[in-house]
Design a protein around this motif. Structure first.
Motif, PDB file in Angstrom:
ATOM      1  N   HIS A 346     -17.889   7.054  -1.689  1.00 28.68           N
ATOM      2  CA  HIS A 346     -19.079   6.429  -1.102  1.00 28.68           C
ATOM      3  C   HIS A 346     -18.959   4.909  -1.229  1.00 28.68           C
ATOM      4  N   THR A 347     -18.959   4.208  -0.103  1.00 22.35           N
ATOM      5  CA  THR A 347     -18.889   2.745  -0.139  1.00 22.35           C
ATOM      6  C   THR A 347     -20.285   2.193  -0.400  1.00 22.35           C
ATOM      7  N   LYS A 348     -20.383   1.340  -1.405  1.00 23.76           N
ATOM      8  CA  LYS A 348     -21.710   0.896  -1.853  1.00 23.76           C
ATOM      9  C   LYS A 348     -22.149  -0.427  -1.244  1.00 23.76           C
ATOM     10  N   ARG A 349     -21.242  -1.387  -1.147  1.00 19.91           N
ATOM     11  CA  ARG A 349     -21.661  -2.686  -0.633  1.00 19.91           C
ATOM     12  C   ARG A 349     -20.485  -3.366   0.073  1.00 19.91           C
ATOM     13  N   ASP A 350     -20.800  -4.353   0.832  1.00 21.39           N
ATOM     14  CA  ASP A 350     -19.775  -5.075   1.590  1.00 21.39           C
ATOM     15  C   ASP A 350     -19.358  -6.316   0.815  1.00 21.39           C
ATOM     16  N   ASP A 351     -18.120  -6.321   0.331  1.00 21.05           N
ATOM     17  CA  ASP A 351     -17.589  -7.472  -0.395  1.00 21.05           C
ATOM     18  C   ASP A 351     -16.331  -7.962   0.306  1.00 21.05           C
ATOM     19  N   VAL A 444      -3.756  -1.257  -5.644  1.00 18.18           N
ATOM     20  CA  VAL A 444      -3.922  -0.204  -4.638  1.00 18.18           C
ATOM     21  C   VAL A 444      -4.028  -0.820  -3.244  1.00 18.18           C
ATOM     22  N   LEU A 445      -4.704  -1.959  -3.140  1.00 19.36           N
ATOM     23  CA  LEU A 445      -4.816  -2.649  -1.853  1.00 19.36           C
ATOM     24  C   LEU A 445      -3.439  -3.094  -1.363  1.00 19.36           C
ATOM     25  N   LEU A 446      -2.617  -3.595  -2.263  1.00 16.74           N
ATOM     26  CA  LEU A 446      -1.248  -3.981  -1.922  1.00 16.74           C
ATOM     27  C   LEU A 446      -0.470  -2.764  -1.412  1.00 16.74           C
ATOM     28  N   PHE A 447      -0.566  -1.667  -2.120  1.00 13.67           N
ATOM     29  CA  PHE A 447       0.074  -0.404  -1.741  1.00 13.67           C
ATOM     30  C   PHE A 447      -0.371  -0.008  -0.324  1.00 13.67           C
ATOM     31  N   PHE A 479     -12.318  14.818  -6.725  1.00 12.69           N
ATOM     32  CA  PHE A 479     -11.330  14.029  -6.002  1.00 12.69           C
ATOM     33  C   PHE A 479     -12.077  13.234  -4.939  1.00 12.69           C
ATOM     34  N   GLU A 480     -11.929  11.917  -4.990  1.00 14.42           N
ATOM     35  CA  GLU A 480     -12.583  11.060  -4.008  1.00 14.42           C
ATOM     36  C   GLU A 480     -11.519  10.360  -3.176  1.00 14.42           C
ATOM     37  N   TRP A 481     -11.495  10.661  -1.860  1.00 15.41           N
ATOM     38  CA  TRP A 481     -10.506  10.063  -0.976  1.00 15.41           C
ATOM     39  C   TRP A 481     -10.888   8.627  -0.631  1.00 15.41           C
ATOM     40  N   LEU A 482      -9.920   7.741  -0.816  1.00 18.66           N
ATOM     41  CA  LEU A 482     -10.072   6.366  -0.360  1.00 18.66           C
ATOM     42  C   LEU A 482      -9.397   6.222   1.007  1.00 18.66           C
ATOM     43  N   HIS A 483      -8.307   6.973   1.181  1.00 24.25           N
ATOM     44  CA  HIS A 483      -7.581   6.977   2.451  1.00 24.25           C
ATOM     45  C   HIS A 483      -6.864   8.312   2.557  1.00 24.25           C
ATOM     46  N   LYS A 484      -7.015   8.996   3.692  1.00 23.13           N
ATOM     47  CA  LYS A 484      -6.389  10.301   3.885  1.00 23.13           C
ATOM     48  C   LYS A 484      -5.171  10.178   4.801  1.00 23.13           C
ATOM     49  N   LEU A 485      -4.286  11.145   4.681  1.00 23.74           N
ATOM     50  CA  LEU A 485      -3.094  11.162   5.524  1.00 23.74           C
ATOM     51  C   LEU A 485      -3.463  11.161   7.002  1.00 23.74           C
ATOM     52  N   GLU A 486      -4.545  11.832   7.333  1.00 30.36           N
ATOM     53  CA  GLU A 486      -4.962  11.945   8.719  1.00 30.36           C
ATOM     54  C   GLU A 486      -5.553  10.646   9.276  1.00 30.36           C
ATOM     55  N   ASP A 491      -7.852   0.737   8.247  1.00 26.45           N
ATOM     56  CA  ASP A 491      -8.012  -0.127   7.081  1.00 26.45           C
ATOM     57  C   ASP A 491      -9.148   0.405   6.210  1.00 26.45           C
ATOM     58  N   HIS A 492      -8.812   0.781   4.963  1.00 24.33           N
ATOM     59  CA  HIS A 492      -9.820   1.294   4.039  1.00 24.33           C
ATOM     60  C   HIS A 492      -9.927   0.403   2.804  1.00 24.33           C
ATOM     61  N   ALA A 493      -9.852  -0.893   3.015  1.00 30.23           N
ATOM     62  CA  ALA A 493      -9.984  -1.839   1.906  1.00 30.23           C
ATOM     63  C   ALA A 493     -11.351  -1.724   1.242  1.00 30.23           C
ATOM     64  N   GLN A 494     -12.387  -1.498   2.057  1.00 29.78           N
ATOM     65  CA  GLN A 494     -13.737  -1.401   1.503  1.00 29.78           C
ATOM     66  C   GLN A 494     -13.865  -0.192   0.569  1.00 29.78           C
ATOM     67  N   GLU A 495     -13.210   0.910   0.949  1.00 28.80           N
ATOM     68  CA  GLU A 495     -13.236   2.100   0.090  1.00 28.80           C
ATOM     69  C   GLU A 495     -12.492   1.833  -1.213  1.00 28.80           C
TER      70      GLU A 495
END
Length: 617
Positions: A346-351, A444-447, A479-486, A491-495
């Motif tokens: 769950h994304t909480k805020r925009d940073d 993780v963002l670099l990855f 398990f909380e997905w930040l980015h899925k294979l599908e 771009d899921h930087a916010q997650e």
């Protein structure tokens, strides 16, 4: 998550997971029971309710050859001796008889049975003699020391037990004049051929010992394990009730006891099937299973897709009612009580400002890595290489005639434009990560950015266990997905920025869960990266968690998945810590000596794995 740096040094124990795995394979082979597990406890035990046998920690902190042979002798006794040659019915009747000295009584019988079974195994399997020789040498010295201490303190029951062990090994020790005649009765153990024979000898002894001794033994040198009250009755299927006789069959060996528990476990994992087999399914009478489709849809799910998701689909994915799933029987015995849920984070805020700052700082590293990788990819796209000893046969066969050592073969390197690899990143979401969250998010963002730039499919998942809700019956995991294979290149930087620390971590379970997803992928190279800052720590998951994690890593490797581990610490990494993680992850464990180095180590890990993909492409 507990740290490896415990305050009390002598309590800082680590398991040799490789050795324990070898003992498990040995026990399974001896007992012909692949489901059999091996654990460590204070004393050697049988634990059918856990489908496990336990070897004794008595052998720890001794020279390596003694430790190894000691553990092997425990496994020999349990897997090749007690397994089929211990009379469970005789033991059950024996312990149910009341006695003034119950502890001494039970330990004397187990002492007698160990001697009988050692002799039997040594004759049937001469290769075990070396391990048993080491065992008896160590235990002989141990019982000599214990005998003197117990005699001085007036613990006559304990001293008698020590003397009983030593007398069977030819050591003449004397407890008292009154008890000396009893050792003549004890020598009949040399002629014992079964548990019933041993019971007969011990019962003769107990009639005199209960008269001579005022108190029971204090120390425990032998223990059986699970109570005989846990032995299940023989189970008849309802369909053959009419064929039952008045005398119900009893479970007579430990092998049958284990198999009965194992069978019950398998049945409980398929409760619906068992219900239909034994009770019938009323829905068939109403017209078959087709009528099940008349109800309302309770849950929706999305199939695997390689394209980018549209916004509506992702919103639906987030809000989907994800019913908890039971892990029983699917992710290792140490995780049978786990109930797990999967969802989008769950994304909480925009940073976005902080994310942009991080990306700006990492941009030179990303550009440098991408430039290097693209250069290597270009080098792989060479033209035809001629004059080789092996490869494709050239159309120009003249060298076969005119040259003494012709090389008429050529090879063409034609790698695919995209890297044939998939990456999955598991992030430890335990409470101890709270002071490392910013560094973890940046790594993780670099990855995420590097793999998106290379168009490499990847998945990023945060995993944790709810320590407050965990119990013997259920251990909730998430398990909380930040980015899925599908998700493709979205771009899921916010997650990633929305990650939070929770409570515990069950690493072996998480690795198996992710490996089950990755093994279905068609890519040639499959990598599973684990970011953590300590050892596994969850409900009922301390020592066995280390073994479970090591086994999960070994299982993933057999499935063609390379497991890599990055250990994050705010302090310098000790050699003990490094050895601990090598024990679980082999030589694929990398450590960051400081929080500042975490991003740098992530970069090095990515570079090394991607170079491997390119070279073998």
């Amino acid at each position: 998550m507990a740290s490896v740096n415990r305050f009390i040094q002598f309590n800082n124990e680590t398991l040799d997971t490789k050795m324990l795995h070898q003992m498990e394979l040995l026990a399974g082979a001896l007992a012909d029971a692949p489901f059999l597990k091996v654990t460590t406890r204070k004393l050697m035990e049988v634990r059918p309710s856990e489908s496990a046998i336990s070897i004794s920690v008595f052998w720890k902190h001794r020279p390596k050859h003694i430790e190894r042979n000691g553990y092997k002798s425990d496994v020999y006794l349990l897997g090749a001796g007690y397994w089929r040659n211990f009379g469970l019915k005789d033991w059950r009747n024996f312990v149910r008889k009341s006695s003034k000295l119950p502890a001494l009584k039970e330990q004397l019988l187990l002492c007698a049975e160990e001697f009988r079974l050692t002799e039997k195994i040594s004759k049937e399997r001469p290769g075990t003699a070396g391990a048993f020789a080491v065992r008896e040498s160590v235990y002989r010295d141990y019982h000599k020391g214990q005998f003197q201490q117990n005699l001085q303190k007036g613990f006559l029951a304990d001293a008698f037990l020590n003397a009983a062990y030593l007398r069977l090994r030819g050591e003449e020790v004397k407890v008292s004049d009154a008890l000396e005649p009893l050792f003549y009765v004890w020598t009949h153990i040399f002629d014992a051929k079964s548990t019933k024979d041993s019971v007969r000898v011990v019962e003769q002894l107990m009639m005199r010992l209960e008269y001579q001794l005022e108190s029971d033994s204090i120390h425990t040198y032998y223990t059986f394990g699970d109570s005989v009250e846990k032995v299940p009755p023989f189970h008849y299927h309802e369909g053959i009730e009419a064929e039952q006789t008045d005398s119900e069959e009893e479970i007579e060996t430990i092998e049958e006891w284990f198999q009965s528990w194992h069978r019950e476990t398998e049945l409980s994992e398929a409760a619906a099937m068992e219900f239909e087999l034994e009770r019938g399914d009323s829905q068939f009478a109403e017209g078959g299973r087709e009528e099940q489709g008349d109800g309302e849809v309770q849950q929706t799910a999305r199939g695997d897709s390689k394209g980018d998701h549209v916004e509506d689909n992702e919103e639906e994915d987030r809000q989907m009612n994800k019913l908890p799933k039971e892990a029983k029987g699917k992710f290792g015995a140490a995780n049978d009580g786990v109930v797990y849920s999967e969802s989008r984070i769950h994304t909480k805020r925009d940073d976005q400002g902080i994310i942009d700052l991080w990306r700006k700082k990492q941009a030179p590293y990303v550009r440098s890595l991408l430039k290097e990788l693209k250069k290597r990819i270009t080098q792989r796209q060479e033209n035809v290489r001629q004059n080789l000893n092996a490869g494709r046969l050239s159309k120009n066969l003249l060298p076969l005639v005119i040259e003494e050592r012709p090389k008429p073969f050529y090879r063409k390197t034609a790698p695919s434009k995209e890297l044939d690899a998939v990456f999955c990143l598991l992030i430890d979401g335990s409470a101890s990560m709270i002071d490392k969250l910013d560094e973890t998010k940046q790594a993780v963002l670099l990855f995420h950015d590097v793999l998106r730039s290379l168009n490499v499919p990847h998945e990023i998942v945060l995993y944790y266990e709810d320590a407050y809700e965990a119990s013997d019956a259920s251990q909730p995991n998430y398990f909380e997905w930040l980015h899925k294979l599908e998700d493709g290149n979205r771009d899921h930087a916010q997650e990633i920025f929305s990650m939070e620390a929770h409570e515990d971590n069950r690493d072996g379970f998480a690795i198996r869960w992710m490996a089950n997803r990755v093994k279905r992928r068609a890519e040639k190279h499959r990598f599973l990266l684990v970011f953590s800052d300590g050892e596994p720590s969850a409900y009922n998951y301390a020592e066995n968690g280390i073994v479970d994690t090591a086994n999960a890593v070994a299982e993933a490797k057999k499935q063609g998945i390379e497991v890599l581990h990055l250990f994050l610490s705010s302090d310098a990494i000790s050699e003990e810590q490094a050895a601990f993680y090598r024990m679980m992850y082999g030589n694929k464990s990398v450590s960051a000596d400081s929080l500042e180095q975490f991003v740098e180590q992530t970069l090095r890990l990515l570079k090394r794995t991607l170079h491997l993909v390119i070279q073998s492409g």
